[in-house]
Write an enzyme that holds these catalytic residues in place. Structure first.
Site, short mmCIF file in Angstrom:
data_model
loop_
_atom_site.label_atom_id
_atom_site.label_comp_id
_atom_site.label_asym_id
_atom_site.label_seq_id
_atom_site.Cartn_x
_atom_site.Cartn_y
_atom_site.Cartn_z
N LYS A 70 0.80 -1.23 0.00
CA LYS A 70 0.00 0.00 0.00
C LYS A 70 0.84 1.29 0.00
O LYS A 70 0.41 2.29 -0.56
CB LYS A 70 -0.97 0.02 1.19
N ASN A 91 -4.93 2.00 -2.08
CA ASN A 91 -5.54 0.66 -2.11
C ASN A 91 -6.27 0.38 -3.41
O ASN A 91 -6.75 -0.72 -3.62
CB ASN A 91 -6.48 0.46 -0.90
#
Length: 289
Positions: A70, A91
């Site tokens: 991420k 994300n």
């Protein structure tokens, strides 16, 4: 049926074998009758840069990003949204004009139930957040977006708490944000209108654990919303204990579904996403009620 014309979506992570994203996304795609498929792509950290280039080459139109990529993916993208910039994590990635563009739908996922089923005027309210890791960043940003007057983040490591607070210094969120060590919770619990667990304490297989004991929750106001980002077990010990004190409880399954809905809206360029189908697909897959 998958053909040469089927558009590709997916999730990248390491590992991704247990990702629930394919279950809910493919259920939505099937319901909509679209020629898309959503696949899990196991990508080790060392291969991330090469993999991102390969996903572009094979025509992937968008993908989800999970642990541990991420943060690491950010420098590999052409553009990231202000939301992703604020949280410091991506994300959701989309192919736009032959470039990868990243955003973060965790905020939308987190606040969705607080804007719909459990909607209230949050402007004079106090949020207390347990934990100061990556998940807490999306929750802080979400609470700010909802208009909370005070946002209190509680953690165990003083240095990490200070780093967390410092990371918001150039953001308007800083005015509403305070950080505290765990021993301050006794003062915060009675004030909390929203109490959120962003820690992994109580997650499967440690299903008997809770970040707070029943004694620590004894002064929780009736009607406070207790929200756990964990979705297995459902409900967690934390939520069960809070409910016994008169709290309204929300589990992490709804956040998972709603962040997925927000991602699909971006990829499919349409607002009509079958939320119930996604939710039911997960409940069935997990053997939940």
């Amino acid at each position: 049926m998958i053909t040469g014309k089927t558009k590709l979506l997916g999730v990248i992570g390491h590992p991704v074998e247990h990702s629930l994203s394919p279950v809910m996304h493919n259920a939505a795609i099937a319901q909509l009758g679209l020629d898309y498929v959503y696949l899990p792509f196991p990508i080790a950290p060392d291969n991330l840069e090469a993999a991102i280039a390969l996903l572009a080459t094979i025509g992937v139109v968008g993908f989800s990003v999970t642990i541990p990529h991420k943060q690491a993916i950010i420098p590999l993208l052409s553009e990231i949204s202000p939301v992703a910039q604020a949280i410091g994590a991506v994300n959701t990635v989309t192919r736009q004009n032959n470039q990868w563009v990243g955003t973060n739908t965790d905020i939308e996922g987190f606040i969705a139930p607080l804007q719909t089923t459990y909607k209230r005027d949050w402007s004079q309210q106090i949020a207390v957040i347990l934990g100061n890791g990556g998940a807490a960043r999306a929750v802080v940003a979400g609470c700010y977006q909802l208009g909370f007057a005070e946002i209190h983040v509680v953690g165990r490591n003083v240095q990490r708490l200070e780093e967390f607070r410092h990371s918001w210094e150039n953001s308007p969120i800083a005015e509403n944000l305070q950080v505290h060590t765990w021993d301050y919770l006794a003062k915060l619990i009675p004030q909390a209108n929203l109490l959120v667990n962003t820690t992994p304490i109580g997650m499967y297989p440690q299903v008997d654990e809770s970040p707070l004991s029943a004694e620590e929750l004894v002064n929780l106001q009736t009607g406070t919303i207790a929200y756990d980002l964990i979705y297995i077990p459902k409900p967690t010990q934390f939520l069960q204990k809070a409910q016994q004190q008169g709290a309204i409880i929300i589990d992490g399954l709804e956040m998972l579904v709603q962040q997925g809905v927000a991602a699909l809206k971006i990829w499919l360029q349409q607002d009509d996403i079958p939320v119930d189908v996604m939710r039911q697909a997960l409940i069935k897959h997990l053997g939940l009620k």
